[in-house]
Scaffold this motif. Sequence first.
Motif, PDB file in Angstrom:
ATOM      1  N   ARG A  43      28.222 -33.125  -6.454  1.00 22.73           N
ATOM      2  CA  ARG A  43      28.232 -32.956  -4.391  1.00 22.73           C
ATOM      3  C   ARG A  43      29.344 -33.176  -4.218  1.00 22.73           C
ATOM      4  NH1 ARG A  43      26.508 -34.754   0.043  1.00 22.73           N
ATOM      5  NH2 ARG A  43      25.261 -33.621   1.524  1.00 22.73           N
ATOM      6  N   ARG A  44      30.621 -32.368  -3.717  1.00 17.51           N
ATOM      7  CA  ARG A  44      31.786 -32.828  -3.337  1.00 17.51           C
ATOM      8  C   ARG A  44      32.067 -32.402  -2.230  1.00 17.51           C
ATOM      9  NH1 ARG A  44      33.614 -37.733  -6.149  1.00 17.51           N
ATOM     10  NH2 ARG A  44      36.194 -37.175  -5.506  1.00 17.51           N
ATOM     11  N   LYS A  45      31.677 -32.176  -1.373  1.00 15.79           N
ATOM     12  CA  LYS A  45      30.949 -31.495  -0.061  1.00 15.79           C
ATOM     13  C   LYS A  45      32.480 -31.267   0.942  1.00 15.79           C
ATOM     14  CE  LYS A  45      27.529 -30.247   0.712  1.00 15.79           C
ATOM     15  NZ  LYS A  45      26.758 -28.270   1.291  1.00 15.79           N
ATOM     16  N   GLN A  46      33.772 -32.556   0.920  1.00  8.15           N
ATOM     17  CA  GLN A  46      34.784 -32.433   1.372  1.00  8.15           C
ATOM     18  C   GLN A  46      36.491 -32.407   0.187  1.00  8.15           C
ATOM     19  OE1 GLN A  46      34.627 -32.484   4.540  1.00  8.15           O
ATOM     20  NE2 GLN A  46      32.582 -32.879   4.365  1.00  8.15           N
ATOM     21  N   ASN A  73      27.047 -28.354  -6.306  1.00 10.08           N
ATOM     22  CA  ASN A  73      25.965 -27.861  -4.905  1.00 10.08           C
ATOM     23  C   ASN A  73      27.121 -27.222  -4.601  1.00 10.08           C
ATOM     24  OD1 ASN A  73      26.687 -29.049  -1.821  1.00 10.08           O
ATOM     25  ND2 ASN A  73      24.283 -29.797  -2.688  1.00 10.08           N
ATOM     26  N   ASP A  74      26.802 -26.134  -3.996  1.00  9.12           N
ATOM     27  CA  ASP A  74      27.632 -24.981  -3.227  1.00  9.12           C
ATOM     28  C   ASP A  74      28.307 -24.883  -3.201  1.00  9.12           C
ATOM     29  OD1 ASP A  74      28.421 -23.956  -0.486  1.00  9.12           O
ATOM     30  OD2 ASP A  74      29.492 -25.405   0.349  1.00  9.12           O
ATOM     31  N   ARG A  75      29.271 -24.926  -4.362  1.00 10.71           N
ATOM     32  CA  ARG A  75      30.628 -23.848  -4.387  1.00 10.71           C
ATOM     33  C   ARG A  75      29.681 -23.345  -6.120  1.00 10.71           C
ATOM     34  NH1 ARG A  75      35.386 -26.085  -2.620  1.00 10.71           N
ATOM     35  NH2 ARG A  75      36.216 -24.193  -4.011  1.00 10.71           N
ATOM     36  N   LEU A  76      29.945 -22.143  -5.569  1.00 13.77           N
ATOM     37  CA  LEU A  76      29.338 -20.941  -6.700  1.00 13.77           C
ATOM     38  C   LEU A  76      30.601 -20.887  -6.888  1.00 13.77           C
ATOM     39  CD1 LEU A  76      27.903 -18.173  -7.871  1.00 13.77           C
ATOM     40  CD2 LEU A  76      28.819 -17.551  -6.223  1.00 13.77           C
ATOM     41  N   ASP A  77      31.850 -20.186  -6.951  1.00 15.27           N
ATOM     42  CA  ASP A  77      33.055 -20.783  -7.510  1.00 15.27           C
ATOM     43  C   ASP A  77      33.753 -21.432  -8.984  1.00 15.27           C
ATOM     44  OD1 ASP A  77      34.381 -22.507  -5.651  1.00 15.27           O
ATOM     45  OD2 ASP A  77      36.366 -22.038  -5.601  1.00 15.27           O
ATOM     46  N   ALA A  79      30.605 -23.041 -10.034  1.00 13.22           N
ATOM     47  CA  ALA A  79      30.172 -23.396 -10.856  1.00 13.22           C
ATOM     48  C   ALA A  79      30.088 -22.989 -12.518  1.00 13.22           C
ATOM     49  CB  ALA A  79      28.877 -23.419 -10.094  1.00 13.22           C
ATOM     50  N   LEU A  80      30.478 -21.238 -11.550  1.00 17.92           N
ATOM     51  CA  LEU A  80      31.469 -20.156 -12.500  1.00 17.92           C
ATOM     52  C   LEU A  80      32.540 -20.353 -13.387  1.00 17.92           C
ATOM     53  CD1 LEU A  80      30.394 -17.089 -10.181  1.00 17.92           C
ATOM     54  CD2 LEU A  80      29.030 -17.615 -11.971  1.00 17.92           C
ATOM     55  N   LEU A  81      33.539 -21.504 -12.797  1.00 15.25           N
ATOM     56  CA  LEU A  81      34.503 -21.874 -13.680  1.00 15.25           C
ATOM     57  C   LEU A  81      34.216 -22.543 -14.881  1.00 15.25           C
ATOM     58  CD1 LEU A  81      37.374 -20.455 -10.236  1.00 15.25           C
ATOM     59  CD2 LEU A  81      36.950 -19.318 -12.304  1.00 15.25           C
ATOM     60  N   SER A  82      33.873 -23.662 -13.485  1.00 19.04           N
ATOM     61  CA  SER A  82      33.777 -24.667 -14.663  1.00 19.04           C
ATOM     62  C   SER A  82      32.172 -23.978 -16.370  1.00 19.04           C
ATOM     63  CB  SER A  82      33.011 -26.101 -14.075  1.00 19.04           C
ATOM     64  OG  SER A  82      31.554 -25.190 -13.983  1.00 19.04           O
ATOM     65  N   GLY A  83      31.712 -22.820 -16.013  1.00 16.76           N
ATOM     66  CA  GLY A  83      30.829 -22.594 -16.960  1.00 16.76           C
ATOM     67  C   GLY A  83      29.404 -23.719 -16.269  1.00 16.76           C
ATOM     68  N   ALA A  84      29.425 -24.472 -15.296  1.00 19.47           N
ATOM     69  CA  ALA A  84      27.967 -24.628 -15.302  1.00 19.47           C
ATOM     70  C   ALA A  84      26.278 -23.662 -14.447  1.00 19.47           C
ATOM     71  CB  ALA A  84      28.141 -25.082 -13.485  1.00 19.47           C
ATOM     72  N   ASP A  85      25.416 -24.498 -15.670  1.00 20.06           N
ATOM     73  CA  ASP A  85      24.552 -24.390 -15.333  1.00 20.06           C
ATOM     74  C   ASP A  85      24.256 -23.495 -14.790  1.00 20.06           C
ATOM     75  OD1 ASP A  85      23.734 -24.553 -18.721  1.00 20.06           O
ATOM     76  OD2 ASP A  85      23.473 -26.913 -17.898  1.00 20.06           O
ATOM     77  N   GLY A  86      24.468 -24.114 -13.143  1.00 22.22           N
ATOM     78  CA  GLY A  86      23.758 -23.291 -11.448  1.00 22.22           C
ATOM     79  C   GLY A  86      24.570 -24.325 -10.937  1.00 22.22           C
ATOM     80  N   VAL A  87      23.863 -23.580  -9.709  1.00 19.97           N
ATOM     81  CA  VAL A  87      24.263 -23.410  -8.153  1.00 19.97           C
ATOM     82  C   VAL A  87      23.366 -24.226  -7.839  1.00 19.97           C
ATOM     83  CG1 VAL A  87      24.150 -21.587  -8.047  1.00 19.97           C
ATOM     84  CG2 VAL A  87      25.999 -23.257  -6.623  1.00 19.97           C
ATOM     85  N   HIS A  88      23.292 -25.216  -7.101  1.00 20.80           N
ATOM     86  CA  HIS A  88      22.344 -25.691  -5.445  1.00 20.80           C
ATOM     87  C   HIS A  88      23.299 -24.830  -4.368  1.00 20.80           C
ATOM     88  CE1 HIS A  88      18.943 -27.913  -4.715  1.00 20.80           C
ATOM     89  NE2 HIS A  88      19.444 -28.444  -3.393  1.00 20.80           N
ATOM     90  N   VAL A  89      21.857 -24.466  -3.525  1.00 21.00           N
ATOM     91  CA  VAL A  89      23.383 -24.776  -2.246  1.00 21.00           C
ATOM     92  C   VAL A  89      21.981 -25.193  -1.433  1.00 21.00           C
ATOM     93  CG1 VAL A  89      23.840 -22.146  -2.796  1.00 21.00           C
ATOM     94  CG2 VAL A  89      21.424 -21.905  -2.114  1.00 21.00           C
ATOM     95  N   VAL A 110      17.730 -24.517  -4.260  1.00 21.68           N
ATOM     96  CA  VAL A 110      17.561 -24.462  -2.782  1.00 21.68           C
ATOM     97  C   VAL A 110      16.867 -25.632  -2.161  1.00 21.68           C
ATOM     98  CG1 VAL A 110      17.299 -23.356   0.034  1.00 21.68           C
ATOM     99  CG2 VAL A 110      17.438 -21.746  -2.558  1.00 21.68           C
ATOM    100  N   SER A 111      17.422 -25.936  -1.077  1.00 21.97           N
ATOM    101  CA  SER A 111      17.419 -27.597  -0.468  1.00 21.97           C
ATOM    102  C   SER A 111      16.533 -27.118   1.201  1.00 21.97           C
ATOM    103  CB  SER A 111      18.422 -28.088   0.429  1.00 21.97           C
ATOM    104  OG  SER A 111      19.351 -28.603  -0.952  1.00 21.97           O
ATOM    105  N   ALA A 112      15.370 -27.417   0.467  1.00 25.73           N
ATOM    106  CA  ALA A 112      14.264 -27.372   1.671  1.00 25.73           C
ATOM    107  C   ALA A 112      13.985 -28.711   2.797  1.00 25.73           C
ATOM    108  CB  ALA A 112      13.182 -26.914   1.053  1.00 25.73           C
ATOM    109  N   ARG A 113      13.604 -27.955   3.474  1.00 23.70           N
ATOM    110  CA  ARG A 113      12.727 -29.752   4.440  1.00 23.70           C
ATOM    111  C   ARG A 113      11.014 -29.493   4.561  1.00 23.70           C
ATOM    112  NH1 ARG A 113      17.783 -29.467   8.154  1.00 23.70           N
ATOM    113  NH2 ARG A 113      17.696 -26.953   7.675  1.00 23.70           N
TER     114      ARG A 113
END
Length: 211
Positions: A43-46, A73-77, A79-89, A110-113
């Motif tokens: 997770r690196r928002k900035q 986290n968030d960055r689908l691009d 996630a795909l380029l690094s071969g990640a198992d998934g993405v969290h939004v 997905v984050s939920a409150r």
Amino acid sequence: MARRDWTEKLRVYLVTDDRPDHGEVAAIVEQALAGGVTCVQLRRKQEDGGPMLKLALRLRELASAHGALFIVNDRLDIALLSGADGVHVGQTDLPASLVKSRFPELVVGVSARSVGEAAQAEHDGADYVGVGSVYPTATKGDAVLTGLDVLAACKRAVRIPIVGIGGITVERAADVLAAGADGVAVVSAIMSAQDPKAAAAAFVGRTFMNT
């Protein structure tokens, strides 16, 4: 990856912080994995894409070496380029329904409150929901406090796995699991620990004791 395989890997879920030193981040993650962490979320928002991808590739390598799940986290691009198992939004990030429909092989969290947000995430095809902040936390300044009651209600409302996040310490982990969580997500309790390996091992011991 079969659902049973990756669901079990949500049990001790490490989320990275925003410290600027990538080498330090990777070193802490490596120690945490050695301590038994079963999932790592970058997770690196900035962060700009180039540097973040470089770090993602390193963490992907480390997670694979330890048989852990790797989520971005968030960055689908990234996630795909690094071969990640998934993405969290999050609720204002990329739509989970679109991500899952275009990339069904990815594990989508997905984050939920609230119960409503958790139910919508399941409807949209999410594979798991991160519920919180369960406890007060300084890690995320805009975090909404949900408590254990909302987590328990979300668990009753959906069939997909639930991960509790926010202010979770080793001492609180058992209560989070007792409320219905399938795993605990941790940031500072491991990332800022004096001994990340020992901190991770403590979480592993506490959480798997409750299986």
